[in-house]
Design a protein around this motif. Structure first.
Motif, PDB file in Angstrom:
ATOM      1  N   PHE A 170       0.764  -1.335   0.323  1.00 37.81           N
ATOM      2  CA  PHE A 170       0.088  -0.274  -0.057  1.00 37.81           C
ATOM      3  C   PHE A 170       1.079   1.381   0.271  1.00 37.81           C
ATOM      4  O   PHE A 170       0.203   2.395   0.146  1.00 37.81           O
ATOM      5  CB  PHE A 170      -0.861  -0.286   0.947  1.00 37.81           C
ATOM      6  CG  PHE A 170      -1.878  -1.476   1.184  1.00 37.81           C
ATOM      7  CD1 PHE A 170      -2.118  -1.607   0.345  1.00 37.81           C
ATOM      8  CD2 PHE A 170      -2.090  -1.683   2.460  1.00 37.81           C
ATOM      9  CE1 PHE A 170      -2.951  -3.431   0.283  1.00 37.81           C
ATOM     10  CE2 PHE A 170      -2.621  -2.826   2.536  1.00 37.81           C
ATOM     11  CZ  PHE A 170      -3.385  -3.030   1.372  1.00 37.81           C
ATOM     12  N   THR A 171       2.269   1.005   0.280  1.00 41.19           N
ATOM     13  CA  THR A 171       2.898   2.215   0.322  1.00 41.19           C
ATOM     14  C   THR A 171       2.821   3.385  -0.410  1.00 41.19           C
ATOM     15  O   THR A 171       3.393   2.369  -1.962  1.00 41.19           O
ATOM     16  CB  THR A 171       4.201   1.980   0.196  1.00 41.19           C
ATOM     17  OG1 THR A 171       4.365   0.870   1.320  1.00 41.19           O
ATOM     18  CG2 THR A 171       5.535   2.949   0.727  1.00 41.19           C
ATOM     19  N   GLN A 237       3.258  -0.265   8.640  1.00 49.46           N
ATOM     20  CA  GLN A 237       2.010  -0.501   8.417  1.00 49.46           C
ATOM     21  C   GLN A 237       1.375  -0.416   6.956  1.00 49.46           C
ATOM     22  O   GLN A 237       0.187  -0.168   6.231  1.00 49.46           O
ATOM     23  CB  GLN A 237       1.200   0.711   9.575  1.00 49.46           C
ATOM     24  CG  GLN A 237       1.964   1.996   8.702  1.00 49.46           C
ATOM     25  CD  GLN A 237       0.121   2.457   8.101  1.00 49.46           C
ATOM     26  OE1 GLN A 237      -0.493   2.078   7.738  1.00 49.46           O
ATOM     27  NE2 GLN A 237       0.432   3.518   8.253  1.00 49.46           N
ATOM     28  N   THR A 238       1.911   0.574   6.503  1.00 51.87           N
ATOM     29  CA  THR A 238       1.521   0.062   4.395  1.00 51.87           C
ATOM     30  C   THR A 238       2.058  -0.997   3.616  1.00 51.87           C
ATOM     31  O   THR A 238       1.472  -1.182   2.833  1.00 51.87           O
ATOM     32  CB  THR A 238       2.773   1.994   4.063  1.00 51.87           C
ATOM     33  OG1 THR A 238       3.933   1.441   4.248  1.00 51.87           O
ATOM     34  CG2 THR A 238       1.558   2.671   4.685  1.00 51.87           C
ATOM     35  N   ALA A 632      -2.962   4.057   6.151  1.00 49.76           N
ATOM     36  CA  ALA A 632      -3.082   3.776   5.070  1.00 49.76           C
ATOM     37  C   ALA A 632      -4.171   2.823   4.218  1.00 49.76           C
ATOM     38  O   ALA A 632      -4.979   2.893   3.241  1.00 49.76           O
ATOM     39  CB  ALA A 632      -1.552   2.870   3.537  1.00 49.76           C
ATOM     40  N   TRP A 633      -4.576   1.688   4.529  1.00 51.03           N
ATOM     41  CA  TRP A 633      -5.275   0.748   4.788  1.00 51.03           C
ATOM     42  C   TRP A 633      -5.497   0.342   6.216  1.00 51.03           C
ATOM     43  O   TRP A 633      -5.255  -0.386   7.100  1.00 51.03           O
ATOM     44  CB  TRP A 633      -5.408   0.010   4.094  1.00 51.03           C
ATOM     45  CG  TRP A 633      -6.234  -1.163   3.717  1.00 51.03           C
ATOM     46  CD1 TRP A 633      -7.175  -1.571   2.807  1.00 51.03           C
ATOM     47  CD2 TRP A 633      -6.129  -2.342   4.486  1.00 51.03           C
ATOM     48  NE1 TRP A 633      -8.521  -2.065   3.070  1.00 51.03           N
ATOM     49  CE2 TRP A 633      -7.163  -3.093   3.240  1.00 51.03           C
ATOM     50  CE3 TRP A 633      -5.585  -2.885   5.180  1.00 51.03           C
ATOM     51  CZ2 TRP A 633      -7.807  -4.002   4.713  1.00 51.03           C
ATOM     52  CZ3 TRP A 633      -6.621  -4.129   6.004  1.00 51.03           C
ATOM     53  CH2 TRP A 633      -7.353  -4.716   5.380  1.00 51.03           C
TER      54      TRP A 633
END
Length: 900
Positions: A170-171, A237-238, A632-633
């Motif tokens: 997701f970065t 977290q991404t 981010a998600w």
């Protein structure tokens, strides 16, 4: 069948520097098309670069980020890892095709798409020869490895793994890009019946299913270590990171995992001198998406097991296991050996009666006539009401904090708890955990209060009333009902004489000072308080004698005022509270509050709450991706988005919400992954062991279950939603240990496989369990009438259902589309007749819970426009339902309802 073959050289990644191009991207790709796939293979490494369903542009692999993932040490589909030892040696030799890459040696195709010797990229191993080929099997893609023992003595392969890379990065992507391009994957670690499912984040379109080829059992699921580079942020977290499918795991079980009970017994592979073993994976398309996974497995010959009601089984209920296989079941046994009494009810249908003496993880082994072996992973708990009772006792004793000299004014309260030290968490660098706010700090008291809503205890409620009317007022700004981020903080000047632990690093962003902790700008914090007030209102409404400090009307008003504080705006109409306009966890509570406001004729207040929620829902309805978050998600906002878009009949957004929840909530024969809504970063904020990993039954399971079960009630033929939803609903039951401590989540990495020792943010998930708990009666096209959360006698158009869920106040009769709910006592059983449209209820009172004179009964038809009326004499309309008196002698009442 191979339809097209061509060689292409792409300039897409021409800018990749040579030092970062271990894959050899500069040499281009070989492109192929099959019946079901378009794919690209990197010519130099022969690893898979791109895999799209034929005729579509969605890529299951991160081809668009491949230039950032071409370094040595970064894993791709087609890589292999292994450990072996020679003869009688005790130490293991490791091999890994990703560490020091070299161009592979192309071999004659012999009908394959691509074939190569891997010797160069595994440092020319002197004992193992490994060749790899990509092939087509029917319409599927096959990755195949041939391992040959070159030594003059036996080689024992103690680890054999296939790294799996999918586009879960997701970065650097917008929410729209994540929804359009990315996918999520989860395992079923089930030996010869194991598989990995890969589903688009949107939950729409085909799913990719990875299954074993030949004797390639799915024994372990190992997290892969990679260096984290800024472009993608591996292990953040991404970007959670990747795992590998392990065929054998003994080498890890003897070393890194030696203190852990693995999902499956560890094995190794013995190769005699000159012996060859062929293993691999098969990639198939489930064209109908998640609902087509089982059919795809059956097509490729993989045994399918379906557990009713799932794989978390309370000791007072009997489970069913339905097996679909091309081969006959020879035997079934469990580990521990006395966990279940297994009986054959009919062909390929088994009943599992849990043993009262067994608690916790259980592995069921199924042996088939064709020598396949399947493992089904169960978790046995105490009976649901007993689990709730244990949690109530533990939270109001062990977690009950009474030090009134505490300078942060946290006493009395239910505090976050550390099961490792068996003490309250009074200091943590993430100050909210010790500060009674945020999910990690509010979770403990939220669980304690929601337990009272389900099964009240006079003694426990007395403590919680004291907490609410003293300590909770320190969390809330009394004048405007706003909620602080924490009442614990790190600010030595503000608390002279208080000794902060010198062993804690107080220099991070999470160690807020007093001013930062007193900030009231985080919307998520408000819902915990709203839920607390609402639960106390419902307790007082159903059991008036249990509230002593305030009447139920006070709590109802407090909940409403907190909603208005959450939604307050400045003079320009801009929200004052951050994230107030995105979906929040636990929002179903606000929906319940709104329903109760109308029931109580608090019409003006209700209309105002409704207007606030309508404003948000209409904003979401205009957004391509309406699931906003701090991250981010996330899988947090979907619950609220689904609830309010459904409430206001915004069908487009409702559809988006249910699809995306289905996309990240698998249903597999494994208690940990079944219904487990995807989370992987929350232990950084609420757990003691802080790391990025796939979390098992974090609070997302219980809350997203509310979405799936609400969807099922409106679509009672959608058994997939019921199976996934009920699995998520039962998740929070497994978090509670035998003494009543509720853990934040279970650690999924194979070197750990245990519950976190912090209570952390367990509370929101427990709220989901309490609000969603019900006995569900459903008709499955293959299995007939089945019951989730209860047991049934008779399986035709009528039957008697004994409620057996944790709360026992709701029953949903799917064949009638009817939801039955009471606010006090319990539903002991329901008898229904589908053809006549009649229902007979048997209500009672739960042992150990205060009795009450009457209950309010609500009957709601979730499908269609029909309604039911109570026809028993002496039952009067009340609060949008009926007031049902309990028999004064035995606390039991019976009544009947009929369809209009």
């Amino acid at each position: 069948m191979l339809l097209l073959y061509s060689l292409v050289v792409s300039s897409l990644f021409a800018y990749v520097s040579a030092q970062n191009d271990g894959l050899g991207l500069s040499q281009g790709y070989s492109s192929f098309s099959t019946d079901n796939f378009n794919l690209k293979i990197v010519k130099s490494s022969q690893t898979l670069a791109s895999l799209t369903p034929r005729g579509q542009t969605f890529d299951f692999l991160p081809f668009d980020y491949l230039s950032y993932r071409a370094r040595n040490g970064q894993y791709h589909l087609g890589d292999i890892t292994y450990r072996y030892r020679i003869g009688s040696a005790s130490s293991w030799t490791s091999g890994d095709s990703a560490i020091h890459r070299a161009p592979v040696q192309t071999l004659p195709s012999n009908g394959s798409l691509a074939s190569a010797s891997m010797s160069a990229t595994i440092s020319n191993d002197q004992n193992l020869d490994i060749t790899r080929s990509w092939r087509v099997a029917e319409e599927d893609l096959v990755l195949q490895f041939a391992l040959t023992n070159k030594a003059k003595v036996a080689v024992e392969v103690g680890s054999l793994g296939f790294p799996l890379e999918f586009n879960s990065i997701f970065t650097g992507r917008t929410a729209e890009e994540v929804q359009a391009k990315c996918s999520l994957h989860d395992p079923y670690i089930g030996l010869d019946a194991g598989y990995v499912s890969v589903t688009p984040v949107s939950g729409t379109g085909p799913s990719l299913i990875v299954t074993p080829l030949n004797d390639t059992r799915f024994e372990g699921w190992r997290n892969l270590k990679e260096t984290s580079y800024q472009e993608t942020g591996y292990g953040s977290q991404t970007f959670e990171g990747f795992y590998e499918w392990q065929v054998s795991t003994l080498a890890y079980a003897e070393n890194e995992w030696k203190n852990v009970t693995p999902w499956n017994a560890a094995t190794s592979i013995m190769l005699r001198p000159g012996e060859q073993k062929v293993v691999g994976l098969r990639f198939s398309i489930a064209k109908d998406g998640v609902r087509g996974i089982d059919d795809t497995l059956k097509r490729v010959g993989i045994p399918v097991a379906t557990g009713i009601p799932g794989y978390i089984v309370p000791q007072d209920l009997t489970a069913e296991l339905h097996v679909f296989s091309n081969s006959k079941v020879i035997s079934i046994n469990s580990s521990p050996g006395n966990a279940f009494t297994v009986s054959s009810r009919s062909a390929n249908t088994y009943t599992l009666l849990p043993t009262k003496s067994v608690w916790g993880r259980v592995r069921l082994a199924i042996f088939y006539a064709d020598n396949l072996q399947q493992s089904v992973h169960y978790y046995i708990t105490k009976p649901g009401p007993t689990v709730l009772s244990d949690l109530g006792t533990f939270s109001t004793t062990a977690q009950w904090y009474t030090n009134t000299s505490d300078p942060f004014h946290r006493a009395p309260s239910v505090m976050s708890y550390d099961r490792e030290t068996n003490s309250p968490v009074l200091q943590d660098p993430r100050v909210w955990i010790a500060g009674l706010s945020d999910e990690g700090g509010a979770g403990a008291y939220l669980a304690a209060v929601m337990k009272q809503f389900a099964h009240p205890s006079a003694a426990e409620i007395a403590k919680l009333e004291l907490f609410i009317n003293t300590t909770l007022f320190g969390v809330i700004q009394n004048l405007d009902y706003s909620v602080k981020k924490s009442i614990f903080f790190h600010d030595p000047a503000a608390v002279p004489g208080y000794r902060y632990s010198p062993d804690i690093n107080w220099s991070t962003w999470a160690s807020w000072n007093k001013s930062q902790a007193s900030n009231t700008g985080r919307a998520y914090d408000y819902v915990h308080v709203i839920a607390t007030y609402w639960a106390m209102y419902r307790i007082g409404r159903a059991y008036p004698s249990l509230l002593t400090l305030h009447p139920w009307t006070w709590y109802l008003t407090q909940a409403s005022k907190t909603v208005f504080s959450l939604m307050r705006t400045d003079a320009s109409g801009t929200p004052v509270v951050d994230y107030a306009l995105v979906g929040l966890m636990e929002e179903t509570v606000i929906g319940e509050l709104l329903t109760d406001l109308y029931r109580e004729n608090y019409t003006l207040i209700a209309d105002r709450v409704s207007a606030n929620m309508s404003y948000r829902a209409n904003l979401w309805n205009k957004q391509a991706v309406p699931f906003g978050s701090e991250m981010a998600w996330d899988s947090t906002g979907q619950e609220g988005v689904y609830y309010w878009s459904t409430y206001f009949n915004l069908t487009s957004t409702t559809t988006k919400a249910i699809n995306t929840v289905l996309g990240y909530t698998p249903t597999v024969p494994h208690w940990g992954y079944n219904g487990n809504a995807r989370r992987y970063w929350d232990n950084l904020y609420g757990g003691k062991l802080q790391r990025i990993e796939r979390q098992i039954h974090h609070y997302g399971s219980g809350l997203n279950a509310l979405v799936l079960l609400a969807h099922f009630r409106k679509n009672p033929r959608d058994m997939y939603a019921l199976r996934a939803g009920y699995g998520g609903l039962m998740g929070p039951l497994s978090n509670v240990d035998q003494q009543g401590f509720g853990a934040a989540s279970f650690h999924a990495w194979p070197d750990t496989l245990r519950w976190d020792v912090y209570s952390g943010d367990y509370g929101p998930g427990f709220l989901g369990l309490v609000l969603g708990s019900a006995c569900y009666v459903a008709r499955d096209e293959e299995l007939g009438v089945v019951v989730f959360g209860g047991e049934m006698e008779g399986r035709s158009e009528s039957g008697v259902v004994r409620a057996g869920d944790a709360v026992r106040r709701k029953v949903y009769v799917g064949p009638l589309g009817l939801l039955i709910e009471i606010d006090a006592g319990i539903i002991e059983s329901v008898e229904y007749n589908e053809q006549k449209g009649t229902v007979a209820l048997h209500l009672g009172q739960l042992d150990g819970v205060p009795s009450t004179d009457a209950a309010t009964l609500w009957l709601k038809v979730e499908v269609g426009v029909l309604a039911f009326d109570v026809v028993t004499e002496g039952i009067a309309r009340f609060r949008g339902g009926w007031k049902v008196p309990f028999h004064p002698d035995n606390g039991i009442t019976q009544l009947s309802a009929v369809r209009r």
